[in-house]
Write a protein that holds these residues in place. Structure first.
Motif, PDB file in Angstrom:
ATOM      1  N   LEU A 128       0.824  -1.203   0.000  1.00 40.88           N
ATOM      2  CA  LEU A 128       0.000   0.000   0.000  1.00 40.88           C
ATOM      3  C   LEU A 128       0.857   1.252   0.000  1.00 40.88           C
ATOM      4  N   VAL A 144      -7.198  -3.227  -1.655  1.00 42.71           N
ATOM      5  CA  VAL A 144      -7.547  -3.205  -0.233  1.00 42.71           C
ATOM      6  C   VAL A 144      -8.585  -4.275   0.084  1.00 42.71           C
ATOM      7  N   SER A 147      -7.188  -7.857  -0.275  1.00 39.63           N
ATOM      8  CA  SER A 147      -6.289  -8.155   0.836  1.00 39.63           C
ATOM      9  C   SER A 147      -7.067  -8.438   2.114  1.00 39.63           C
ATOM     10  N   ALA A 148      -8.101  -7.641   2.367  1.00 36.39           N
ATOM     11  CA  ALA A 148      -8.901  -7.837   3.573  1.00 36.39           C
ATOM     12  C   ALA A 148      -9.636  -9.173   3.542  1.00 36.39           C
ATOM     13  N   LEU A 233     -12.236   3.453   8.088  1.00 36.56           N
ATOM     14  CA  LEU A 233     -11.046   3.897   7.367  1.00 36.56           C
ATOM     15  C   LEU A 233     -10.719   5.296   7.895  1.00 36.56           C
ATOM     16  N   LEU A 254     -14.578  -0.168   5.770  1.00 35.06           N
ATOM     17  CA  LEU A 254     -14.295  -1.431   5.101  1.00 35.06           C
ATOM     18  C   LEU A 254     -15.185  -2.484   5.751  1.00 35.06           C
ATOM     19  N   LEU A 276      -4.468  -2.683   8.755  1.00 31.50           N
ATOM     20  CA  LEU A 276      -4.581  -2.541   7.311  1.00 31.50           C
ATOM     21  C   LEU A 276      -5.428  -1.332   6.939  1.00 31.50           C
ATOM     22  N   ALA A 277      -6.545  -1.139   7.665  1.00 33.57           N
ATOM     23  CA  ALA A 277      -7.456  -0.041   7.357  1.00 33.57           C
ATOM     24  C   ALA A 277      -6.778   1.319   7.509  1.00 33.57           C
ATOM     25  N   ALA A 280      -4.600   1.689   4.546  1.00 35.83           N
ATOM     26  CA  ALA A 280      -5.458   1.750   3.368  1.00 35.83           C
ATOM     27  C   ALA A 280      -6.085   3.128   3.220  1.00 35.83           C
ATOM     28  N   ILE A 284      -5.889   5.264  -0.093  1.00 37.86           N
ATOM     29  CA  ILE A 284      -7.126   5.655  -0.784  1.00 37.86           C
ATOM     30  C   ILE A 284      -7.184   7.164  -0.955  1.00 37.86           C
TER      31      ILE A 284
END
Length: 538
Positions: A128, A144, A147-148, A233, A254, A276-277, A280, A284
């Motif tokens: 990312l 994203v 991956s999630a 997010l 997400l 991750l969020a 991300a 984004i």
């Protein structure tokens, strides 16, 4: 007989089978590809695999870095045999093996342990960060969600982003196997997503059938969904701010769900997804800003081209004839404008001069200006005089019935003998500069394009050598200074008096410079156009 498939092995140890049950299986970087890979050597539409007569054939789709089978480059197409190794590009990040059927072992560290999840997330975060602002938003959203889904073992994933009104808008949905879900709306209940976005707290629902949840999520249960995981997010900006503002802003959510129980509730999975969020959200936002900047640059380029075309539609800024000297200029307040000037040599050694002002500004006004210029060129060639030309233009505009759009226009015809015949269609009265003083030319009628019953008159004047006609748009006379005062006719006449003997190009520039000097740096709020015509016998 089992369906042939591709076995994709990722750098983090995961393996994923992809059945070749569809007529065409596409491979590439684009989000809609059935096999989506994100390597730098992978083209958006890189290759495809089709079944032909019981055999499977791979074709390269003019990719930039090529498609390889067992190390050999595919120049056109190649039949696949069990065990063939496929590589997209020179330096493949994934190994792809063609298998004849559903045999072999799938190694998936996704559900192996929390450490496997976190190791996977660490690689995703690195990817990312590498995306930066050089990738379009759809590609980032796709990566994203995919991956999630891999981390959580979910069946579906969705991303919703906050719009200009801070309300969640559906952006993209994906399913297992890197499949883009159809539709442009979120068909399940929005209650959980709205709650997570409002509070900024992640939400896990282990089973929608437990307790009172079934009553409040009937729309989601209707799709057979049992488990839900939704994380915000959150865009974190590392800047010095007051303690009350930690530099965080929620940009969306997400959302993941599954029809299976016991998949999404692991705390390690939740922590991995929250991490991750966070990354991300930054990717984004960068992608969104990049797309906006790209779109802005594209629009600016289109406006530059439109401005060049508009200037090309007008005649040269200066023209000297046997008995006349003409100079004109138009300065739009935006990239393109709604003013125009024109002059053309007619039959019988006559000169036609015109200046028009279309209501409004920018692109809409410029489009109508081009229409009026074209109509004027056609009508001016007809021998019905200035009043007849203006009348025909009025009828032509009225027939087009363009709502809330009208045109003011001055049109005059000058003969070699000094006879000036003109018609003023609701325009600022031009100034005729004579040795004895100044005259305003206001004979004609109302503005063009409003009423089909409008009538127009024309008037004829005899000019003496040296007499100068100055036609201008209201962008000159109504130019404002920072205090809101208008330039006005008195200052305009004073400028003409001070430059009475100047050549038309010099007089043109003097008038524009005088209006700009009066504005004293205030924003130009209308197009400024000037046309100067001096008569002189041969």
């Amino acid at each position: 007989m089992t369906t042939p498939r591709l076995m994709i092995s990722y750098p983090d140890g995961r393996s994923e089978p992809v059945d070749l049950s569809r007529p065409v299986t596409t491979l590439g970087r684009r989000g809609e590809c059935h096999v989506r890979l994100t390597g730098t050597d992978v083209s958006r539409d890189h290759a495809d695999i089709t079944e032909e007569g019981g055999a499977f054939v791979i074709r390269d789709r003019n990719s930039r870095f090529g498609t390889f089978v067992n190390g050999e480059k595919v120049t056109d197409q190649r039949a696949l045999r069990p065990g063939d190794r496929i590589r997209l590009g020179q330096s493949a990040e994934c190994e792809i093996e063609f298998q004849a059927g559903g045999t072999g072992t799938v190694t998936d560290t996704r559900s192996g342990s929390a450490s496997g999840d976190l190791r996977h997330v660490a690689m995703l975060l690195e990817g990312l960060r590498a995306l930066g602002s050089g990738r379009v938003l759809d590609d980032v959203l796709t990566m994203v969600i995919d991956s999630a889904i891999d981390v959580a073992g979910a069946e579906r994933g969705f991303i919703m982003l906050a719009g200009a009104d801070n309300r969640l808008e559906y952006k993209l949905g994906r399913g297992r196997g890197r499949v883009t879900l159809p539709g442009r709306t979120f068909e399940t209940s929005r209650k959980i997503q709205e709650e997570v976005f409002a509070t900024g707290e992640a939400r896990i629902v282990k089973d929608l059938l437990d307790g009172n949840l079934a009553d409040t999520h009937t729309g989601t249960l209707a799709f057979g969904i049992r488990q839900v995981l939704c994380v915000p997010l959150v865009l974190v900006r590392y800047v010095e701010q007051a303690e009350a503002d930690l530099g965080q802003r929620r940009i969306g959510v997400l959302y993941l769900d599954s029809k299976e129980r016991g998949v999404l509730h692991a705390q390690a999975t939740r922590g991995a997804l929250e991490t991750l969020a966070t990354e991300a959200a930054l990717a984004i936002e960068n992608a969104r800003l990049y797309r906006e900047a790209t779109e802005k640059a594209r629009l600016e380029q289109e406006l530059r081209i439109a401005a060049e075309i508009q200037q090309a539609l007008m005649p040269p800024g200066e023209r000297r004839g046997v008995y006349f000297d003409v100079a004109g200029a138009s300065v739009p307040c935006r990239a393109i404008g709604g003013d125009f000037f024109d002059y053309l040599e007619l039959s019988d050694d006559r000169l036609g001069v015109a200046l028009g002002d279309v209501s409004g500004k920018g692109a809409p006004a410029a489009l109508l200006t081009a229409v009026v210029q074209g109509m004027f060129t056609v009508e001016a060639a007809n021998p019905h005089g200035p009043a007849g030309t203006i009348s025909q233009l009025n009828l032509g505009l009225k027939r087009r019935n363009i709502e809330s759009k009208f045109v003011t226009m001055f049109y005059g015809v000058l003969s070699a003998e000094g006879r000036l015949t003109y018609c003023n269609g609701g325009h600022n009265p031009p100034v005729l500069v004579r040795r004895s003083g100044f005259e305003r030319l206001d004979a004609g009628g109302m503005i063009l394009g409003m009423f089909d019953f409008a009538s127009y008159d024309q008037q004829a004047l005899d000019l003496e050598p040296g007499d100068t006609l100055v036609v201008f748009s209201d962008g000159i006379s109504e130019a404002q200074n920072p205090g809101g005062d208008e330039y006005g006719d008195e200052r305009l006449i004073a400028c003409l008096e001070a430059n009475r003997g100047a050549a038309p190009p010099v007089l043109r520039e003097a008038l524009l410079a005088s209006a700009r000097a009066f504005a004293a740096g205030a924003i130009q709020n209308d197009d400024m156009t000037v046309l100067v015509v001096r008569y002189g016998r041969p």
